[in-house]
Design a protein around this motif. Structure first.
Motif, PDB file in Angstrom:
ATOM      1  N   GLY A 145       0.848  -1.194   0.000  1.00 16.45           N
ATOM      2  CA  GLY A 145       0.000   0.000   0.000  1.00 16.45           C
ATOM      3  C   GLY A 145       0.878   1.236   0.000  1.00 16.45           C
ATOM      4  O   GLY A 145       2.080   1.163  -0.250  1.00 16.45           O
ATOM      5  N   PRO A 146       0.286   2.385   0.310  1.00 19.74           N
ATOM      6  CA  PRO A 146       1.072   3.621   0.355  1.00 19.74           C
ATOM      7  C   PRO A 146       2.168   3.552   1.420  1.00 19.74           C
ATOM      8  O   PRO A 146       1.960   2.961   2.483  1.00 19.74           O
ATOM      9  N   VAL A 147       3.319   4.130   1.138  1.00 17.48           N
ATOM     10  CA  VAL A 147       4.437   4.103   2.085  1.00 17.48           C
ATOM     11  C   VAL A 147       4.810   5.523   2.496  1.00 17.48           C
ATOM     12  O   VAL A 147       4.594   6.472   1.764  1.00 17.48           O
ATOM     13  N   LYS A 186      10.977  14.359  -4.981  1.00 18.11           N
ATOM     14  CA  LYS A 186      11.500  14.560  -6.337  1.00 18.11           C
ATOM     15  C   LYS A 186      10.904  13.540  -7.296  1.00 18.11           C
ATOM     16  O   LYS A 186      10.510  13.879  -8.419  1.00 18.11           O
ATOM     17  N   LEU A 187      10.857  12.287  -6.871  1.00 17.59           N
ATOM     18  CA  LEU A 187      10.276  11.255  -7.724  1.00 17.59           C
ATOM     19  C   LEU A 187       8.810  11.562  -8.013  1.00 17.59           C
ATOM     20  O   LEU A 187       8.339  11.361  -9.136  1.00 17.59           O
ATOM     21  N   SER A 188       8.108  12.089  -7.036  1.00 18.01           N
ATOM     22  CA  SER A 188       6.706  12.445  -7.223  1.00 18.01           C
ATOM     23  C   SER A 188       6.567  13.646  -8.153  1.00 18.01           C
ATOM     24  O   SER A 188       5.735  13.642  -9.066  1.00 18.01           O
ATOM     25  N   ASP A 189       7.385  14.663  -7.943  1.00 15.38           N
ATOM     26  CA  ASP A 189       7.311  15.872  -8.773  1.00 15.38           C
ATOM     27  C   ASP A 189       7.615  15.582 -10.237  1.00 15.38           C
ATOM     28  O   ASP A 189       7.113  16.261 -11.125  1.00 15.38           O
ATOM     29  N   ARG A 190       8.447  14.597 -10.493  1.00 19.68           N
ATOM     30  CA  ARG A 190       8.853  14.289 -11.866  1.00 19.68           C
ATOM     31  C   ARG A 190       8.008  13.176 -12.493  1.00 19.68           C
ATOM     32  O   ARG A 190       8.318  12.686 -13.567  1.00 19.68           O
ATOM     33  N   GLY A 191       6.945  12.751 -11.791  1.00 19.37           N
ATOM     34  CA  GLY A 191       5.993  11.821 -12.386  1.00 19.37           C
ATOM     35  C   GLY A 191       6.282  10.350 -12.167  1.00 19.37           C
ATOM     36  O   GLY A 191       5.629   9.502 -12.770  1.00 19.37           O
ATOM     37  N   TRP A 192       7.218   9.991 -11.307  1.00 18.48           N
ATOM     38  CA  TRP A 192       7.547   8.584 -11.076  1.00 18.48           C
ATOM     39  C   TRP A 192       6.661   7.968  -9.994  1.00 18.48           C
ATOM     40  O   TRP A 192       6.390   6.773 -10.029  1.00 18.48           O
ATOM     41  N   LEU A 193       6.236   8.774  -9.027  1.00 11.39           N
ATOM     42  CA  LEU A 193       5.391   8.302  -7.934  1.00 11.39           C
ATOM     43  C   LEU A 193       4.183   9.216  -7.803  1.00 11.39           C
ATOM     44  O   LEU A 193       4.182  10.340  -8.309  1.00 11.39           O
ATOM     45  N   THR A 194       3.191   8.741  -7.074  1.00 12.78           N
ATOM     46  CA  THR A 194       2.027   9.545  -6.744  1.00 12.78           C
ATOM     47  C   THR A 194       2.063   9.814  -5.250  1.00 12.78           C
ATOM     48  O   THR A 194       2.251   8.898  -4.460  1.00 12.78           O
ATOM     49  N   ARG A 195       1.880  11.088  -4.874  1.00 18.02           N
ATOM     50  CA  ARG A 195       1.878  11.463  -3.460  1.00 18.02           C
ATOM     51  C   ARG A 195       0.439  11.661  -3.019  1.00 18.02           C
ATOM     52  O   ARG A 195      -0.316  12.389  -3.653  1.00 18.02           O
ATOM     53  N   THR A 196       0.069  10.999  -1.920  1.00 19.37           N
ATOM     54  CA  THR A 196      -1.282  11.152  -1.394  1.00 19.37           C
ATOM     55  C   THR A 196      -1.345  12.412  -0.541  1.00 19.37           C
ATOM     56  O   THR A 196      -0.317  12.988  -0.191  1.00 19.37           O
ATOM     57  N   GLY A 197      -2.541  12.816  -0.181  1.00 22.97           N
ATOM     58  CA  GLY A 197      -2.722  13.997   0.644  1.00 22.97           C
ATOM     59  C   GLY A 197      -2.091  13.863   2.017  1.00 22.97           C
ATOM     60  O   GLY A 197      -1.746  14.846   2.657  1.00 22.97           O
ATOM     61  N   SER A 198      -1.933  12.637   2.486  1.00 24.52           N
ATOM     62  CA  SER A 198      -1.356  12.419   3.816  1.00 24.52           C
ATOM     63  C   SER A 198       0.164  12.269   3.763  1.00 24.52           C
ATOM     64  O   SER A 198       0.780  11.920   4.766  1.00 24.52           O
ATOM     65  N   GLY A 199       0.765  12.511   2.608  1.00 23.07           N
ATOM     66  CA  GLY A 199       2.219  12.459   2.507  1.00 23.07           C
ATOM     67  C   GLY A 199       2.765  11.054   2.303  1.00 23.07           C
ATOM     68  O   GLY A 199       3.936  10.795   2.546  1.00 23.07           O
ATOM     69  N   ARG A 200       1.947  10.161   1.854  1.00 17.79           N
ATOM     70  CA  ARG A 200       2.398   8.796   1.550  1.00 17.79           C
ATOM     71  C   ARG A 200       2.575   8.680   0.031  1.00 17.79           C
ATOM     72  O   ARG A 200       2.046   9.466  -0.728  1.00 17.79           O
ATOM     73  N   TYR A 201       3.315   7.671  -0.385  1.00 19.14           N
ATOM     74  CA  TYR A 201       3.667   7.549  -1.799  1.00 19.14           C
ATOM     75  C   TYR A 201       3.238   6.193  -2.354  1.00 19.14           C
ATOM     76  O   TYR A 201       3.338   5.163  -1.686  1.00 19.14           O
ATOM     77  N   LEU A 202       2.781   6.250  -3.603  1.00 16.28           N
ATOM     78  CA  LEU A 202       2.318   5.056  -4.331  1.00 16.28           C
ATOM     79  C   LEU A 202       3.013   5.046  -5.699  1.00 16.28           C
ATOM     80  O   LEU A 202       3.338   6.096  -6.242  1.00 16.28           O
ATOM     81  N   PRO A 203       3.201   3.851  -6.260  1.00 14.35           N
ATOM     82  CA  PRO A 203       3.722   3.824  -7.640  1.00 14.35           C
ATOM     83  C   PRO A 203       2.678   4.395  -8.590  1.00 14.35           C
ATOM     84  O   PRO A 203       1.487   4.285  -8.349  1.00 14.35           O
ATOM     85  N   ARG A 204       3.132   5.016  -9.662  1.00 14.73           N
ATOM     86  CA  ARG A 204       2.215   5.621 -10.629  1.00 14.73           C
ATOM     87  C   ARG A 204       1.717   4.562 -11.576  1.00 14.73           C
ATOM     88  O   ARG A 204       2.368   3.643 -11.945  1.00 14.73           O
TER      89      ARG A 204
END
Length: 155
Positions: free
Chosen positions: A108-110, A137-155
């Protein structure tokens, strides 16, 4: 008892908002620090070439240019390129590939803390915050998705 729980939730929410504001302010300070460091280098070069402004610089014999080193981060090249369709993680540096692997294999989100621990780092702010920056950085450049709670998911 309910009042204590309500107070705790409200306090946590206020602190989370404050932490986000401080993170943004820190990013702005880091950017300003980078600009000032660059200005110091340029001014130092000028001062050397003109003896502190006491003589005109004239033509300065250029030093032989070293062979360009083409590695990520060299010559303005981004460590993390913007993700485009069909692009694989092989374009990322080994550390960023490892982070992508951890996020992708998670159920799940990490959080940044989860990734830092998976990388074998200590659970201290000094070790978790750099990972948070890498994830951002990975999120800003489109590699990951950042949730509203600051967790990250693969795109």
């Amino acid at each position: 008892m309910v009042d204590v729980l309500t107070w705790t939730i409200e306090r946590r929410m206020r602190l989370a908002e404050r932490a986000e504001l401080l993170r943004r302010e820190l990013a702005e300070i880091d950017a300003e620090l980078g600009r000032l460091e660059a200005a110091e280098v340029v001014f130092g070069q000028w001062a050397e070439a003109t003896d502190g402004g006491r003589r005109p610089s004239g033509i300065v014999e250029p030093e032989p240019e070293p062979e360009p080193v083409v590695t990520p981060g060299a010559g303005g090249m981004r460590l993390i390129p913007d993700r485009e369709e069909g692009m694989g993680v092989e374009v990322l540096t080994p550390e960023y590939r490892r982070i992508m692997e951890i996020v992708t294999k998670a159920s799940g989100p990490v959080t940044a803390r989860d990734v830092a621990l998976a990388l074998g780092r200590e659970n201290t702010p000094a070790k978790v915050e750099p990972v948070r920056g890498q994830l951002r950085k990975l999120s800003d450049r489109g590699w990951l998705t950042r949730t509203g709670s600051g967790r990250y998911l693969p795109r």
